[in-house]
Design a protein around this motif. Structure first.
Motif, short mmCIF file in Angstrom:
data_model
loop_
_atom_site.label_atom_id
_atom_site.label_comp_id
_atom_site.label_asym_id
_atom_site.label_seq_id
_atom_site.Cartn_x
_atom_site.Cartn_y
_atom_site.Cartn_z
N LYS A 118 49.38 -34.88 42.95
CA LYS A 118 50.40 -34.99 41.90
C LYS A 118 51.74 -34.56 42.48
O LYS A 118 51.81 -33.59 43.23
N ALA A 119 52.78 -35.30 42.16
CA ALA A 119 54.14 -34.95 42.59
C ALA A 119 55.04 -34.96 41.36
O ALA A 119 54.84 -35.76 40.45
N TYR A 120 56.01 -34.08 41.34
CA TYR A 120 56.93 -33.97 40.21
C TYR A 120 58.35 -34.16 40.70
O TYR A 120 58.68 -33.83 41.82
N ARG A 121 59.19 -34.65 39.80
CA ARG A 121 60.61 -34.82 40.10
C ARG A 121 61.38 -33.69 39.41
O ARG A 121 60.85 -32.99 38.57
N ALA A 122 62.64 -33.56 39.75
CA ALA A 122 63.47 -32.50 39.19
C ALA A 122 63.60 -32.59 37.68
O ALA A 122 63.82 -31.60 37.00
N ASP A 123 63.45 -33.78 37.11
CA ASP A 123 63.60 -33.95 35.66
C ASP A 123 62.27 -33.83 34.90
O ASP A 123 62.20 -34.16 33.72
N ALA A 124 61.23 -33.33 35.55
CA ALA A 124 59.93 -33.17 34.89
C ALA A 124 60.02 -32.13 33.78
O ALA A 124 60.72 -31.13 33.90
N THR A 160 48.19 -35.94 48.69
CA THR A 160 48.96 -35.64 47.48
C THR A 160 48.18 -36.08 46.25
O THR A 160 47.76 -37.23 46.14
N TYR A 218 60.02 -29.70 47.89
CA TYR A 218 60.91 -30.43 48.79
C TYR A 218 62.30 -30.46 48.19
O TYR A 218 62.46 -30.56 46.98
N ASP A 219 63.29 -30.43 49.01
CA ASP A 219 64.69 -30.57 48.57
C ASP A 219 65.05 -29.59 47.45
O ASP A 219 65.67 -29.96 46.46
N TRP A 277 61.51 -23.45 40.06
CA TRP A 277 60.26 -24.20 40.11
C TRP A 277 59.15 -23.20 39.98
O TRP A 277 59.19 -22.14 40.60
#
Length: 61
Positions: free
Chosen positions: A14-20, A12, A45-46, A53
């Protein structure tokens, strides 16, 4: 975003969250010496909400 070199296991970067917040980004990836190929993978994911996205205009230099 995940990256693998010469068929190795993906790492990995870079990972992003839903609030990015959407923005242009440049990421630097350390390439091992002697590498002949690189694979870039995007995975969600999820993804269980009603938003979206998107990855757009990806380039590798």
């Amino acid at each position: 975003m995940l990256v693998s070199f010469d068929g190795s296991a993906a790492t990995t970067v870079k990972a992003y969250r839903a609030d990015a917040i959407a923005k242009d980004e440049s990421l630097t990836v350390a390439v091992p010496a002697g590498t002949k190929s690189m694979r870039v993978t995007f995975r969600m994911y999820d993804g269980n909400n009603n938003w979206y996205w998107m990855v757009d205009s990806v380039g590798v230099r």
